[in-house]
Every structure is written in structure tokens, then in C-alpha cells.
Design an enzyme around this catalytic site. Sequence first.
Site, mmCIF file in Angstrom:
data_model
loop_
_atom_site.group_PDB
_atom_site.id
_atom_site.type_symbol
_atom_site.label_atom_id
_atom_site.label_comp_id
_atom_site.label_asym_id
_atom_site.label_seq_id
_atom_site.Cartn_x
_atom_site.Cartn_y
_atom_site.Cartn_z
ATOM 1 C CE LYS A 180 53.935 39.704 19.693
ATOM 2 N NZ LYS A 180 53.238 40.496 19.696
ATOM 3 C CD GLU A 255 65.612 50.294 22.684
ATOM 4 O OE1 GLU A 255 65.644 49.995 23.914
ATOM 5 O OE2 GLU A 255 65.702 50.313 21.726
ATOM 6 C CB CYS A 288 63.019 52.847 25.534
ATOM 7 S SG CYS A 288 63.589 53.232 24.074
ATOM 8 C CD GLU A 386 61.855 51.537 31.064
ATOM 9 O OE1 GLU A 386 61.514 49.981 30.978
ATOM 10 O OE2 GLU A 386 62.292 52.283 29.871
HETATM 11 P P1 ADP Z 1 55.904 46.776 27.124
HETATM 12 O O1 ADP Z 1 56.378 46.504 29.221
HETATM 13 O O2 ADP Z 1 56.849 47.240 26.960
HETATM 14 O O3 ADP Z 1 55.050 46.413 26.930
HETATM 15 P P2 ADP Z 1 56.624 43.910 26.530
HETATM 16 O O4 ADP Z 1 57.806 43.148 26.598
HETATM 17 O O5 ADP Z 1 55.818 43.774 27.467
HETATM 18 O O6 ADP Z 1 57.107 45.611 26.673
HETATM 19 O O7 ADP Z 1 56.391 43.785 24.600
HETATM 20 C C1 ADP Z 1 56.781 43.970 23.643
HETATM 21 C C2 ADP Z 1 56.255 43.186 22.665
HETATM 22 O O8 ADP Z 1 57.282 41.433 23.824
HETATM 23 C C3 ADP Z 1 55.789 42.753 22.515
HETATM 24 O O9 ADP Z 1 54.856 42.452 20.938
HETATM 25 C C4 ADP Z 1 54.731 41.481 23.481
HETATM 26 O O10 ADP Z 1 53.940 41.509 22.720
HETATM 27 C C5 ADP Z 1 55.885 40.539 23.006
HETATM 28 N N1 ADP Z 1 56.273 39.838 24.456
HETATM 29 C C6 ADP Z 1 55.519 39.991 25.675
HETATM 30 N N2 ADP Z 1 55.924 38.464 25.983
HETATM 31 C C7 ADP Z 1 56.377 37.836 24.693
HETATM 32 C C8 ADP Z 1 57.513 36.192 24.842
HETATM 33 N N3 ADP Z 1 56.650 35.848 26.486
HETATM 34 N N4 ADP Z 1 57.400 36.056 24.092
HETATM 35 C C9 ADP Z 1 57.976 36.594 22.909
HETATM 36 N N5 ADP Z 1 57.545 38.090 22.560
HETATM 37 C C10 ADP Z 1 56.746 38.521 23.466
#
Ligand code: ADP
Length: 487
Positions: A180, A255, A288, A386
Site C-alpha cells: 500500500k 522504520e 528521514c 521532526e
Molecule cells: P508521513 O507522516 O510520512 O506521511 P504516515 O505515517 O502518515 O507518514 O504515512 C506513511 C504511510 O502509512 C502511508 O502509506 C499512509 O497511508 C500509511 N498509514 C497512515 N495511517 C495508517 C494507519 N492507521 N494504518 C496503516 N497505514 C497507515
Amino acid sequence: MNTHTVAGVEVSGDHWIGGRRVSSAETFDDVSPIDEQVIATIAKGGPAEADAAVAAARLAFPAWSATSPAERARLMHRIADLVEERLEQLARVETADNGALLRSHLRGVMPRVAHNFRFFADYLVNDLHHGDFDTRGHRNHVTWDPSGVAVLITPWNAPLMLATWKVAPALAAGCTVVLKPAEWSPLTASLLADITHEAGLPEGVFNVVQGYGDDVGDALTGHPGISRISFTGSVPTARLIARSAAANLTPCSFELGGKSPMIVFADADMESAVANAVEQYDNAGQVCLAGVRLLVQDTVRDEFVARFVERAAQLRQGDPRDLDTDIGPNVSREHFERIDGFVQRAKAAGAEAVLGGGPNTELGGLYYRPTLFAGAEPGSEILTQEVFGPVLTLQTFATEDEAVALANGTEFGLAGVLFTGDPERAERVGARLVAGTLWVNCFFVRDLRAPFGGSRHSGVGREGGTWSFDFYCDVKNTCTNQERWTV
Ligand code: ADP
């Protein structure tokens, strides 16, 4: 068919499940950071698509996990060949999608995508072994058994590189995959699906589900039919995923973010230290691993700042498709505002913007000026949280103890960058730094054989080389009494 022409390349906005394109009733807009225009509409998956993708991956697992390592490696090299053939297309689409430099995509990132497949294919065939050992006449033999369906959740800052750094070892390990990608950069994962299909990967071995994290992402990570979750992203999201995974005790590899220090001692090669410090603005600060906290020995502070500002002034900010550009836009309006929020609050709290300190008003859009703060209050937000934008901070220290205390003074522990001319100091200080990766007198030199991951809140577990196989496989020890054979 939900297809779009992006940067001259046909890209599907649909999922890739069980070897075919699948659409969803709902879609979402994919906006390019270059001009904030919609470049594609993307299928918005939910629990039903998560179920379908996991079912397809489970169906494909018995045959794929029984495929010989040589055959798996052959297919992965074929994928790498196709990535190399389409390198320019992948680079152009990725730049349109996340705004990162076309130059970097062409020269570094996409070649690395192909290398991810080649490396783990070759590692599987040539390097994945553990010497047998003997226990009073009993032979111990270690094997790596494929674990099942790996769910891979990836971020937007280096979408295809970070995705394939998980996809390649998972496939090599004999797992089937549901990827995903981040909703802000969904396109190259879709192109990778086409490539795997053309390479002849059996249907269901590699699946892509598009959609939002809290919807389809949550459905995938909480799914009882999966065996592993590998996630790169933020700390709050990792907490949510860990909670989802807990229901099925699904092992996770995380990570996460960083606020890594770059320590410069007075005895360092100053030219090299300054050049590497300015490099921390790469990818508009959306890295990162970046050493965003510049910790400089007080005796060379003024010289360092003067040289840093002079060098940073030469950075060209502009359209990421222009091969001369050094800094492009940030990924989205939402993220841009978040970066600006950090900067404005830091200024209001008394930090001095030695460089930059706001949006690039000449360029407009999502272009943020490379910024350096000095004099921020110890413990303040700009020194501890961050930002993930082109924002660095400067602090000074007098002694090694002070440098180490500052360096280790956040909740993170992803990387450390250390510049000193004294090898004994490098060893002394390096040993005390909390970090998954430490670079001494260099930055961003990466080898896929090395363990990669973060300490403290920067991550859980390590991937790379054998560590990747350890994660994606069920590692088994077979202990055999050698004296009881009867035939
Ligand atoms: P960033 O702050 O780098 O955007 P996120 O952690 O929000 O990082 O997003 C990184 C990935 O995690 C994306 O693919 C996002 O869709 C996914 N993601 C965000 N929330 C969830 C969740 N509750 N469960 C699974 N995947 C998630």
C-alpha cells in the site's frame, strides 16, 4: 479503465489484485506538488479491497513459496531489467507525483530500485546461509522458511525506492506481497505492478492496493490472514499499526522518523563538513535519515556558519524537472503548511533564522526556502520534533561530553553523522551515540548488506542483507541426531 497520462506515461489509477486491475466505487485526487494540479484519480480502497488483496496473496503463496530460489531470482532480475528499460519513465512519473528532483531519480533513485531486486535475488542464491553447528553429535541446520503474506506500507518521500527495498526481499524470501503506497505518491507502485506482470511474476504474488492509511491501511495491518508488516512512516502511525497488529500478533518492522545530529568537531576537514551539512537539504529536507541538527564545536562556529551560508546560497531552487535544480517543492499543501508552522513558531519563540525562514515567495507554490536556525531554546520544538522540510538547526558544544549529550537528547535514534579528523575521537564518540546508522566523515553511503533501522522511537528491527530475510521468514533450526539413521 481508470488510466491517466502522467508526464507522457500511461499509468493506471486502479488497484492491482490477483493479476488484474480492480477499481473502487470511490476515488481520490492525486495532486502534483510542482503546480498543485490534479494529475490522476486513484481508486480509494477500503476493507473489501484489503480482503481481496490478502486473499489473492494467500492463494498465490503455496506455489510461490515452493518456487526454487533460482527461479525466484530469475524473475526478480527480469523485473530489474524492465525497471532499467523504463528508468526514464519511472523517474518522470515519480517527479510529477512527489516533486522530488528528476536528476536524483534518473541518476540515483531508479537505478537503486533495480539494484534492490538484483541485490536480494543474488543474496538469496549466493549468501543466505548459516554454517551448521554440532551439539554432542547432533547437527543444527538453520533455514529461512517463507512466512506468508507480507503487508508493506510505504511513505511518499522516496516512494518506489522505499517500496522496493521491502518488496524485493519479501519476494526473495518466498513471501507474497500486498503493497500500500502513500496516498500522496501512488503512481510508481502502479507502474511496478505492470512491470511485475510483464516480467512473468505469477498472479497474486505482488498486489497493490491504493487508498488512505486509516482506511485500507488499517484494514490490511489488522488482517488475520497476513504474516508480516513492514512499515516506513511516522511514529504516531507506527503506534496505530502496532495496535492493529497486536490482535493477530503479526510481527512488525518499523522504520520511523529521525532528528539526527550532524556533529562537527574543530579538527574536521571543514570543507567536507560544510558540503555535507548543506546536503542535508536534499529532497527539500524530506529525508528521514538527514542530519538536521548541526552540532558544531564552539571554536569553529563562526567559520562554519559563514561557509555554510555561502555554500547554501548557491543552491538553485525551482522546478524539479529541470536538471539544474537542487531543491524542488515540498510534497503537498498540507505538509508545506506544517513545515511553515514549525518555522513560524520557532521564530516566535526567539530562534534566529540565519538563513531562509519562510516560503520562497518568488517561486510561490510549495517551494520553501532552505532555512537554518540558531539560538533556539534548548528542548524547544524546533530542536526536538521532526520537521521533514528544508529546516536545519545549529547548536554549539565545547566538549565531547556536551556533543554526545546534545546528539542523544531526543526521542529518536535513526542516524548520526560525525565529522572529525581524529580516528580515536571518532571511535570514542561514535560508541556513545544512539543510532541505527552512523556515518563518519561521510553521509548517505548505503550498502544493502548493512543493517538498516532505527533505535528508540526511530524504529523497531533492522532490514538489509540477512536481517531482511530474518524478518520476512520464519527462521527455523533443525537439530538432527546423526546416529539414528536406519537407511
Ligand atoms: P508521513 O507522516 O510520512 O506521511 P504516515 O505515517 O502518515 O507518514 O504515512 C506513511 C504511510 O502509512 C502511508 O502509506 C499512509 O497511508 C500509511 N498509514 C497512515 N495511517 C495508517 C494507519 N492507521 N494504518 C496503516 N497505514 C497507515
